[in-house]
Design a protein around this motif. Sequence first.
Motif, PDB file in Angstrom:
ATOM      1  N   SER A   1       0.824  -1.213   0.000  1.00 46.14           N
ATOM      2  CA  SER A   1       0.000   0.000   0.000  1.00 46.14           C
ATOM      3  C   SER A   1       0.853   1.256   0.000  1.00 46.14           C
ATOM      4  N   ALA A   2       2.156   1.123   0.354  1.00 44.99           N
ATOM      5  CA  ALA A   2       3.035   2.293   0.279  1.00 44.99           C
ATOM      6  C   ALA A   2       3.231   2.697  -1.183  1.00 44.99           C
ATOM      7  N   LEU A   3       2.867   1.794  -2.105  1.00 48.34           N
ATOM      8  CA  LEU A   3       2.972   2.108  -3.529  1.00 48.34           C
ATOM      9  C   LEU A   3       1.763   2.898  -4.016  1.00 48.34           C
ATOM     10  N   ASP A   4       0.753   3.050  -3.160  1.00 46.30           N
ATOM     11  CA  ASP A   4      -0.442   3.803  -3.528  1.00 46.30           C
ATOM     12  C   ASP A   4      -0.047   5.195  -4.014  1.00 46.30           C
ATOM     13  N   PHE A   5      -0.824   5.710  -4.978  1.00 42.27           N
ATOM     14  CA  PHE A   5      -0.404   6.957  -5.601  1.00 42.27           C
ATOM     15  C   PHE A   5      -0.676   8.197  -4.775  1.00 42.27           C
ATOM     16  N   GLU A   6      -1.426   8.058  -3.668  1.00 44.52           N
ATOM     17  CA  GLU A   6      -1.663   9.278  -2.892  1.00 44.52           C
ATOM     18  C   GLU A   6      -1.565   9.113  -1.390  1.00 44.52           C
ATOM     19  N   VAL A   7      -1.663   7.862  -0.891  1.00 47.56           N
ATOM     20  CA  VAL A   7      -1.638   7.671   0.560  1.00 47.56           C
ATOM     21  C   VAL A   7      -0.335   8.161   1.196  1.00 47.56           C
ATOM     22  N   PRO A   8       0.864   7.834   0.624  1.00 51.91           N
ATOM     23  CA  PRO A   8       2.089   8.318   1.262  1.00 51.91           C
ATOM     24  C   PRO A   8       2.101   9.842   1.420  1.00 51.91           C
ATOM     25  N   GLU A   9       1.622  10.562   0.400  1.00 52.70           N
ATOM     26  CA  GLU A   9       1.601  12.025   0.502  1.00 52.70           C
ATOM     27  C   GLU A   9       0.655  12.497   1.610  1.00 52.70           C
ATOM     28  N   MET A  10      -0.490  11.823   1.717  1.00 54.29           N
ATOM     29  CA  MET A  10      -1.452  12.197   2.767  1.00 54.29           C
ATOM     30  C   MET A  10      -0.835  12.022   4.141  1.00 54.29           C
ATOM     31  N   LEU A  11      -0.131  10.897   4.335  1.00 53.93           N
ATOM     32  CA  LEU A  11       0.469  10.623   5.635  1.00 53.93           C
ATOM     33  C   LEU A  11       1.597  11.609   5.917  1.00 53.93           C
ATOM     34  N   MET A  12       2.369  11.901   4.863  1.00 57.13           N
ATOM     35  CA  MET A  12       3.461  12.851   5.017  1.00 57.13           C
ATOM     36  C   MET A  12       2.918  14.184   5.488  1.00 57.13           C
ATOM     37  N   ASP A  13       1.858  14.618   4.840  1.00 50.48           N
ATOM     38  CA  ASP A  13       1.201  15.873   5.194  1.00 50.48           C
ATOM     39  C   ASP A  13       0.813  15.894   6.657  1.00 50.48           C
ATOM     40  N   GLU A  14       0.144  14.827   7.083  1.00 53.20           N
ATOM     41  CA  GLU A  14      -0.405  14.768   8.428  1.00 53.20           C
ATOM     42  C   GLU A  14       0.725  14.672   9.451  1.00 53.20           C
ATOM     43  N   LEU A  15       1.715  13.802   9.183  1.00 53.63           N
ATOM     44  CA  LEU A  15       2.757  13.562  10.176  1.00 53.63           C
ATOM     45  C   LEU A  15       3.745  14.720  10.279  1.00 53.63           C
TER      46      LEU A  15
ATOM     47  N   ASN B   1       2.951  17.559  10.774  1.00 51.98           N
ATOM     48  CA  ASN B   1       2.459  18.375  11.891  1.00 51.98           C
ATOM     49  C   ASN B   1       3.134  17.991  13.201  1.00 51.98           C
ATOM     50  N   TYR B   2       3.645  16.765  13.268  1.00 51.68           N
ATOM     51  CA  TYR B   2       4.291  16.301  14.503  1.00 51.68           C
ATOM     52  C   TYR B   2       5.810  16.306  14.356  1.00 51.68           C
ATOM     53  N   LYS B   3       6.294  16.942  13.305  1.00 54.05           N
ATOM     54  CA  LYS B   3       7.730  16.989  13.021  1.00 54.05           C
ATOM     55  C   LYS B   3       8.335  15.595  12.860  1.00 54.05           C
ATOM     56  N   VAL B   4       7.566  14.716  12.248  1.00 55.00           N
ATOM     57  CA  VAL B   4       8.051  13.367  11.999  1.00 55.00           C
ATOM     58  C   VAL B   4       8.458  13.289  10.528  1.00 55.00           C
ATOM     59  N   VAL B   5       9.632  12.682  10.268  1.00 54.46           N
ATOM     60  CA  VAL B   5      10.029  12.463   8.878  1.00 54.46           C
ATOM     61  C   VAL B   5       9.327  11.195   8.410  1.00 54.46           C
TER      62      VAL B   5
END
Lengths: 612, 216
Positions: free
Chosen positions: A564-578, A580-584
């Motif tokens: 699912s990390a190959l999904d075309f948009e989920v990684p970006e969504m998670l990156m966006d959200e995380l 906020n917590y200063k997580v790479v």
Amino acid sequence: MKLIAGVDIGNSTTEVCIGSIQDDGSLRFLSSSCSVTTGTKGTLTNVEGIITALKEAVGQIDKRIEDLSLIRINEATPVIGDTAMETITETIITESSMIGHNPNTPAGAGQAVGLTLNIHNLDDYSRTGKIKSNNDYILVVDKEYPYSKIAKIINKYSSNYKIVGLILQADEAVLVENRLDKKIPIVDEVRGVDRIPEGKLAAIEVAYPGETIRMLSNPYGLATLLNLNPDETRAVTPIAKSLIGKRSAVVIKTPYENVKENVLPAGEIYIESLEGKNYKVTIDTGAEKIMEIVSQVDSIKDIHGQECTNVGNMFSRIKKGMAEVSDEDEIIRISDILAVDTLAPVPIAGAISGETGMEKAVGIAAMVRTKMLPMERIARALRERLRIYVQVAGVEAVMASIGALTTPGTRLPLAILDLGGGSTDAALIDSDGQVRSIHKAGAGEMVTMLIQTELGLSSRATADEIKKYPLAKVESLYHMRLENGAMKFFEEPIDPRLFGQVVLLHPEGLVKIDEEDISLEKIVSVRREAKKKVFVTNAIRALTEIAPDHNLRNIPNVVLVGGSALDFEVPEMLMDELSNYKVVCGRGNIRRQEGPRNAVATGLVMSYVGEG
Amino acid sequence: MEIDKKLIEEIVRAVIEEVSLNQEPGNLSSKKEDLGQISVGNFLSGKKPASRGTNPKEVVIGVGPAFNTHIHKTINGLDLSEVLDNIKAGIEEEGMIPRVVKVFKSSDVAFIGIEAAKLSGSGIGIGLQSKGTALIHQRDLYPLSNLELFPQAPLLNLETYRAIGKNAARYAKGEKVTPIEGRNDPMTRPKYQVKAAVMHIKETELVNRKQVTIEW
């Protein structure tokens, strides 16, 4: 030099990594491969898929399977997940008092109020003087009348009487309008015109192009048009609500309150903790409240629903389904749930033109811990087939974490996130090399279910494809507009069957979505919402739980692994959200070359070196 | 372009004169042989050569050479005027503008359809044979490829023709079309084969490659 292979049997793919141990004990990775898992994960049929993958991997380095000195396979995660959906409200029309739908081509725009009058009675009534010239009338016409005749009749009578609106059974609104001397709003494609009462005050509205109706979807608008008192206005609120977003509507004033929104007895959820404490939550309080209670419980022993209610049935259905899959006689205990609020288009009971209402619904994903999957049996079978030593080595999550560490730019402590089909798995490997892992209910399958219900799709497979691939709209035989607004042109005309269709950009070509009348924008927004509701919620939930002091900020790196990390948009969504917590956070790149795949297989090879 | 048009108009006028000098359009087939030219009868009088439309809202219906002059009913007895009215109504209901042309170059539904599509402002055309077979065409397609084909004419009714008009209009708007419910009957072919052949031959006899398509 010694060749060893790591094999990861996943739900959908079997991945292999081959490494060689040099004489000085150092490790070099030689090749990797990926093939389809044969049969259900954890069963003996997997052996075929493993051999295919191994052959491919050794073939790349000009070796044979017999050259391998050791094969290490993973100990699979012992969880299975399931999903269910239940609507918790329903709208019932007890008398034919409203019509609200989206005919493709209504005609005329604006609103009108008048008494309903059947076209059959027009001649009679005008002869007997039953029609008053100072009253406004809305004409109800069944499909016996062709458009030319309707127009003629109206043009004839409009000099003497005020005909202000038209309700048609046939799909001929534009045809009639084009032939009228005086333009009036016309609603067509109303299947049950025979059920419209005569002589009642009715309001009719057709939206302006590109807009939805305004007056009839507003309780005060209805009060204005139909002269309602405050009590009546309160009573028509469900009508107004169910007309939101429609392009045309009719509301007929009848003396009774005749559209009801029932809240179904949805029932309660009972959560039992390992310490023996009991929690309960009513399902109609919504997903947020349910998840709040779930998060309060430290370790869940079991979850069940109130008997003889929707939610009770839902949980027993989930448990029954899981009992069949797990093929064990143990008692199924649900160890985690994810509840999500959603809307489902449901046909309204008693509707005149097949209207659907968006009813509130709650989707639930549940997860069950089972006994270990019989990986030993697979290892034994493989050993007999290949005459090579096969070892079951290591927990999947631990192996994945070790593999993920080969991603450039990571350091300890490092968390991995595997968004699978049935469950979201997270693991944290801290600076001492200790690994903590967790499984949360709800992942890809839940997203598919949400897409299917919210779009009202008939097939689960379509919903699954919508989840996986971006969309485009074919605008001509030579070009299409992608969902991000970009244009793509073709050298050769494409398949005429795709003309004007919303299509999926499947790797094997364009696939059209065989459902009527769902716009590209709607599909995109439903798809993104569903992914957010499940993946982002669950990522936060899982990472918070494994984070030191349950604080997300204590995790510096999150690596996304698995399919699912190959999904075309989920990684970006998670990156966006995380962020906020200063997580790479980002897609893994195992061994600088594999992308998010092969983490477990790589971990299996690496851990062999670690074990010495 | 203009010279072309003028030339065409002149030819048509000349032809009409010649034809009207001759007797009734009764013994057409014999006429055809000795003239070797246009012999479609005096029904051409007053009709203009079809021009290429520029209005993007336009959907052109191309009818076969025998349409409503030599053949008046489809293979299953539907009145051709009603068939045409329903297709036009379908187009109009979708907010598009119908236009009808008569094609003489071919009696093949695909070639009638592509000719209509090429004259259409939207690029979408409907081909309609006098026996009732219809298709929706687009000007960028090869003649024998098409958007939608309705091959079993004996199973089509007026509602189907209305739906064909609606779908053609939706193609012109670039909208998603609704699949048209079709009936299927394996006995259609044996039952109607002879009638279909006779009707098609009759229409084909009127084909004249040199006759321009006219407004109908």
